[in-house]
Design an enzyme around this catalytic site. Sequence first.
Site, PDB file in Angstrom:
ATOM      1  CG  ASN A   7      -1.910   1.104   1.254  1.00 41.73           C
ATOM      2  OD1 ASN A   7      -1.623   2.228   0.858  1.00 41.73           O
ATOM      3  ND2 ASN A   7      -3.112   0.811   1.721  1.00 41.73           N
ATOM      4  NE  ARG A  18       9.006  21.865   0.740  1.00 48.65           N
ATOM      5  CZ  ARG A  18      10.322  21.725   0.921  1.00 48.65           C
ATOM      6  NH1 ARG A  18      10.781  20.672   1.603  1.00 48.65           N
ATOM      7  NH2 ARG A  18      11.169  22.615   0.468  1.00 48.65           N
ATOM      8  CG  HIS A  43      -8.115   3.378   1.324  1.00 48.44           C
ATOM      9  ND1 HIS A  43      -8.393   2.560   2.406  1.00 48.44           N
ATOM     10  CD2 HIS A  43      -9.234   4.123   1.139  1.00 48.44           C
ATOM     11  CE1 HIS A  43      -9.613   2.809   2.845  1.00 48.44           C
ATOM     12  NE2 HIS A  43     -10.140   3.765   2.099  1.00 48.44           N
ATOM     13  NE  ARG A  45      -8.387   7.066   4.181  1.00 43.22           N
ATOM     14  CZ  ARG A  45      -9.153   6.220   4.872  1.00 43.22           C
ATOM     15  NH1 ARG A  45     -10.440   6.468   4.993  1.00 43.22           N
ATOM     16  NH2 ARG A  45      -8.632   5.142   5.429  1.00 43.22           N
ATOM     17  CG  HIS A  50      -3.796   9.139   1.675  1.00 39.72           C
ATOM     18  ND1 HIS A  50      -4.705   8.462   0.895  1.00 39.72           N
ATOM     19  CD2 HIS A  50      -4.167   8.935   2.969  1.00 39.72           C
ATOM     20  CE1 HIS A  50      -5.598   7.879   1.679  1.00 39.72           C
ATOM     21  NE2 HIS A  50      -5.309   8.153   2.938  1.00 39.72           N
ATOM     22  CD  GLU A  70      -7.067  -1.393   1.116  1.00 38.69           C
ATOM     23  OE1 GLU A  70      -6.547  -2.479   1.415  1.00 38.69           O
ATOM     24  OE2 GLU A  70      -6.959  -0.363   1.819  1.00 38.69           O
ATOM     25  CB  THR A 100      -6.567   4.643   9.631  1.00 37.17           C
ATOM     26  OG1 THR A 100      -6.083   3.482   8.937  1.00 37.17           O
ATOM     27  CG2 THR A 100      -6.755   4.311  11.104  1.00 37.17           C
ATOM     28  CG  HIS A 190      -5.622  -1.719   9.656  1.00 35.34           C
ATOM     29  ND1 HIS A 190      -5.188  -1.176  10.840  1.00 35.34           N
ATOM     30  CD2 HIS A 190      -6.156  -0.692   8.967  1.00 35.34           C
ATOM     31  CE1 HIS A 190      -5.471   0.114  10.871  1.00 35.34           C
ATOM     32  NE2 HIS A 190      -6.061   0.442   9.734  1.00 35.34           N
ATOM     33  CG  ASP A 191      -2.171  -1.482  12.927  1.00 36.00           C
ATOM     34  OD1 ASP A 191      -1.844  -0.603  12.101  1.00 36.00           O
ATOM     35  OD2 ASP A 191      -2.803  -1.227  13.964  1.00 36.00           O
ATOM     36  N   GLY A 213       1.084  -1.323   4.285  1.00 35.56           N
ATOM     37  CA  GLY A 213       1.560  -0.008   3.895  1.00 35.56           C
ATOM     38  C   GLY A 213       2.332   0.701   4.980  1.00 35.56           C
ATOM     39  CG  HIS A 214       1.729   3.186   9.215  1.00 35.75           C
ATOM     40  ND1 HIS A 214       1.631   4.556   9.035  1.00 35.75           N
ATOM     41  CD2 HIS A 214       2.339   3.010  10.416  1.00 35.75           C
ATOM     42  CE1 HIS A 214       2.143   5.173  10.087  1.00 35.75           C
ATOM     43  NE2 HIS A 214       2.581   4.259  10.938  1.00 35.75           N
TER      44      HIS A 214
END
Length: 238
Positions: A7, A18, A43, A45, A50, A70, A100, A190-191, A213-214
Amino acid sequence: MTRLSVNINKIATLRNSRGGKMPSVLDAAIYCQKFGAEGITVHPRPDERHITRQDVYDIKPHITTEFNIEGYPSEDFIRLVTDVKADQATLVPDQPGQLTSDHGWNTVEHHDFLVDVIRRFKAVGIRTSIFVDPDLKAVEGAAEVGADRIELYTEPYASMYLSDPDKAVAPFVEAAKLAKELGLGINAGHDLSLKNLKFLIDKIPYIDEVSIGHALIADALYMGLRDTIHEYLECIEP
């Protein structure tokens, strides 16, 4: 064998902080694939904080693996996914301003809505996955609305993993077992991280895909993108 989909939302978050085009989301997608990722996830939104709609159009021609989009299935989202002919649409029950994803669908309550959305994606050959908690009724509901796969929302697993990994993974094993019996493919996300990914795959070796991703992008700050992707691939090797 489980596939790794990266992701790249966090790349877009850094760029947008920036302005301008650095770092390039398109280059990130290309390099993730070059370094071994077997899919790219975005994903978008509604507020485009993002990934933007234009990012989705720009990235699609360069995806050589699998493109997973997503999001909440609003009319705008459905048009975007069908316009670019994504390989997979992952339906997430997010509110417009949600920071999130933090829960899965109530597939029983939203049965009719999900049936209609999935029908529209299947009509153009797009695989559908429904984001669900490790709840057996939700898994059954996903099969009943016609989904191809579920994506298990793994934040509860990640939160409990360090204190009691067996207890943390138990409901996910049961949900995945039922999904398999019902003929559903199984994704997870997720996580998930280098700390907890291998244990999950060892317990549920028939997971089709993990979307990360994160944690992956955070690890890449220290290890570099190439080495980080290789580390995650090692976690999911059989």
